[in-house]
Design a protein around this motif. Sequence first.
Motif, mmCIF file in Angstrom:
data_model
loop_
_atom_site.group_PDB
_atom_site.id
_atom_site.type_symbol
_atom_site.label_atom_id
_atom_site.label_comp_id
_atom_site.label_asym_id
_atom_site.label_seq_id
_atom_site.Cartn_x
_atom_site.Cartn_y
_atom_site.Cartn_z
ATOM 1 N N VAL A 143 0.840 -1.203 0.000
ATOM 2 C CA VAL A 143 0.000 0.000 0.000
ATOM 3 C C VAL A 143 0.872 1.248 0.000
ATOM 4 O O VAL A 143 0.631 2.196 -0.761
ATOM 5 C CB VAL A 143 -0.967 -0.003 1.199
ATOM 6 N N GLU A 144 1.907 1.272 0.839
ATOM 7 C CA GLU A 144 2.794 2.438 0.875
ATOM 8 C C GLU A 144 3.516 2.605 -0.461
ATOM 9 O O GLU A 144 3.738 3.728 -0.924
ATOM 10 C CB GLU A 144 3.806 2.310 2.005
ATOM 11 N N SER A 145 3.868 1.486 -1.088
ATOM 12 C CA SER A 145 4.529 1.552 -2.392
ATOM 13 C C SER A 145 3.599 2.122 -3.460
ATOM 14 O O SER A 145 4.016 2.902 -4.322
ATOM 15 C CB SER A 145 5.006 0.156 -2.793
ATOM 16 N N LEU A 146 2.322 1.740 -3.406
ATOM 17 C CA LEU A 146 1.347 2.313 -4.336
ATOM 18 C C LEU A 146 1.234 3.823 -4.136
ATOM 19 O O LEU A 146 1.224 4.598 -5.099
ATOM 20 C CB LEU A 146 -0.014 1.649 -4.138
ATOM 21 N N LEU A 147 1.159 4.225 -2.874
ATOM 22 C CA LEU A 147 1.107 5.661 -2.574
ATOM 23 C C LEU A 147 2.343 6.369 -3.125
ATOM 24 O O LEU A 147 2.250 7.440 -3.744
ATOM 25 C CB LEU A 147 1.012 5.875 -1.065
ATOM 26 N N ALA A 148 3.508 5.778 -2.900
ATOM 27 C CA ALA A 148 4.756 6.387 -3.354
ATOM 28 C C ALA A 148 4.768 6.553 -4.869
ATOM 29 O O ALA A 148 5.197 7.599 -5.393
ATOM 30 C CB ALA A 148 5.952 5.549 -2.904
ATOM 31 N N GLY A 149 4.295 5.543 -5.582
ATOM 32 C CA GLY A 149 4.265 5.639 -7.037
ATOM 33 C C GLY A 149 3.380 6.771 -7.518
ATOM 34 O O GLY A 149 3.747 7.515 -8.445
ATOM 35 N N HIS A 150 2.225 6.932 -6.876
ATOM 36 C CA HIS A 150 1.316 8.011 -7.279
ATOM 37 C C HIS A 150 1.872 9.382 -6.885
ATOM 38 O O HIS A 150 1.733 10.350 -7.646
ATOM 39 C CB HIS A 150 -0.053 7.803 -6.645
ATOM 40 N N VAL A 151 2.506 9.470 -5.723
ATOM 41 C CA VAL A 151 3.076 10.752 -5.309
ATOM 42 C C VAL A 151 4.256 11.121 -6.215
ATOM 43 O O VAL A 151 4.464 12.301 -6.535
ATOM 44 C CB VAL A 151 3.511 10.735 -3.826
ATOM 45 N N GLU A 152 5.020 10.142 -6.655
ATOM 46 C CA GLU A 152 6.117 10.422 -7.596
ATOM 47 C C GLU A 152 5.581 11.032 -8.884
ATOM 48 O O GLU A 152 6.234 11.893 -9.489
ATOM 49 C CB GLU A 152 6.885 9.142 -7.915
ATOM 50 N N GLU A 153 4.407 10.586 -9.327
ATOM 51 C CA GLU A 153 3.778 11.203 -10.507
ATOM 52 C C GLU A 153 3.447 12.661 -10.234
ATOM 53 O O GLU A 153 3.551 13.516 -11.117
ATOM 54 C CB GLU A 153 2.484 10.467 -10.860
ATOM 55 N N LEU A 154 3.053 12.930 -9.001
ATOM 56 C CA LEU A 154 2.666 14.295 -8.615
ATOM 57 C C LEU A 154 3.882 15.190 -8.438
ATOM 58 O O LEU A 154 3.800 16.408 -8.657
ATOM 59 C CB LEU A 154 1.868 14.228 -7.302
ATOM 60 N N LEU A 155 5.008 14.580 -8.046
ATOM 61 C CA LEU A 155 6.240 15.334 -7.793
ATOM 62 C C LEU A 155 7.365 14.773 -8.662
ATOM 63 O O LEU A 155 8.330 14.181 -8.145
ATOM 64 C CB LEU A 155 6.624 15.232 -6.314
ATOM 65 N N PRO A 156 7.285 14.926 -9.963
ATOM 66 C CA PRO A 156 8.307 14.344 -10.842
ATOM 67 C C PRO A 156 9.700 14.884 -10.531
ATOM 68 O O PRO A 156 9.878 16.077 -10.274
ATOM 69 C CB PRO A 156 7.843 14.761 -12.239
ATOM 70 N N GLY A 157 10.670 13.979 -10.513
ATOM 71 C CA GLY A 157 12.039 14.390 -10.244
ATOM 72 C C GLY A 157 12.343 14.634 -8.783
ATOM 73 O O GLY A 157 13.452 15.055 -8.436
ATOM 74 N N ARG A 158 11.396 14.356 -7.908
ATOM 75 C CA ARG A 158 11.593 14.585 -6.463
ATOM 76 C C ARG A 158 11.309 13.286 -5.707
ATOM 77 O O ARG A 158 10.504 13.228 -4.808
ATOM 78 C CB ARG A 158 10.669 15.710 -5.993
ATOM 79 N N ARG A 159 12.021 12.232 -6.096
ATOM 80 C CA ARG A 159 11.721 10.892 -5.588
ATOM 81 C C ARG A 159 11.834 10.784 -4.075
ATOM 82 O O ARG A 159 10.972 10.205 -3.408
ATOM 83 C CB ARG A 159 12.649 9.870 -6.251
ATOM 84 N N ALA A 160 12.901 11.323 -3.500
ATOM 85 C CA ALA A 160 13.098 11.222 -2.047
ATOM 86 C C ALA A 160 11.956 11.912 -1.307
ATOM 87 O O ALA A 160 11.423 11.377 -0.324
ATOM 88 C CB ALA A 160 14.435 11.828 -1.655
ATOM 89 N N GLU A 161 11.570 13.084 -1.790
ATOM 90 C CA GLU A 161 10.464 13.804 -1.155
ATOM 91 C C GLU A 161 9.158 13.036 -1.316
ATOM 92 O O GLU A 161 8.350 12.949 -0.379
ATOM 93 C CB GLU A 161 10.324 15.200 -1.770
ATOM 94 N N ALA A 162 8.960 12.450 -2.502
ATOM 95 C CA ALA A 162 7.745 11.692 -2.758
ATOM 96 C C ALA A 162 7.618 10.515 -1.794
ATOM 97 O O ALA A 162 6.534 10.237 -1.267
ATOM 98 C CB ALA A 162 7.727 11.201 -4.202
ATOM 99 N N HIS A 163 8.724 9.826 -1.534
ATOM 100 C CA HIS A 163 8.667 8.684 -0.631
ATOM 101 C C HIS A 163 8.447 9.121 0.812
ATOM 102 O O HIS A 163 7.795 8.414 1.588
ATOM 103 C CB HIS A 163 9.922 7.834 -0.786
ATOM 104 N N LYS A 164 8.967 10.281 1.170
ATOM 105 C CA LYS A 164 8.713 10.816 2.505
ATOM 106 C C LYS A 164 7.234 11.166 2.666
ATOM 107 O O LYS A 164 6.611 10.869 3.702
ATOM 108 C CB LYS A 164 9.579 12.061 2.734
ATOM 109 N N VAL A 165 6.649 11.780 1.644
ATOM 110 C CA VAL A 165 5.223 12.110 1.668
ATOM 111 C C VAL A 165 4.390 10.832 1.729
ATOM 112 O O VAL A 165 3.404 10.746 2.473
ATOM 113 C CB VAL A 165 4.834 12.950 0.432
#
Length: 203
Positions: A143-165
């Motif tokens: 579930v957290e991985s799914l969230l991370a994938g969608h947040v990465e789409e929202l924050l392209p190029g900001r992977r570390a921040e996306a995973h923190k979110v």
Amino acid sequence: MSEAGTAARQPPGRRRGAARERLLAAAARRFYADGVSATGIDTITAEAGVAKMSLYNNFSSKADLVRAYLDERHEEWLGLYRRRLAAASDPRGRVLAVFDAYADHAAFAYEHGFRGCGLLNAAAELPAGDAGRALVRQHKEDVESLLAGHVEELLPGRRAEAHKVAEHLAFLLEGAMARAGLEGAGTRLEHARTMAADLLDRR
């Protein structure tokens, strides 16, 4: 893990038949309503309307049945998530689809009302190192991985921040599920969804 990777997990005991389905349905009702430890094999077979031998023809033990139940809960949630995902039109909506899927699960007509996450409830009864606990942990990580994938789409190029979110959102979701389970209603999940939307809108 991607959605495809999540869906590809192999549940224990792939055989499908009428007796197996009735046993899993009965186990799901009784494990969720009464708890894993308090539910015996005789209770499950009686509710399923099958002979005890049918249970052992489909599952090697009660522990095997518990693992199958946990995997079924995971697959059930994935089905709800996919339906919500299909209606989402952007990354923000795809993140919120995860919250909506949990709210959909909470809205089911449970025998004794909503008691929180069935996976975590079961895991709390299992000993450290039990394979069932590993299944529950994998579900939460998926579930957290799914969230991370969608947040990465929202924050392209900001992977570390996306995973923190995504971790923040996962904690928000789990906290809401715990409170919703204690209160017997999905209201906290609705609040968590609003908080998640606000958090995403500030990015």
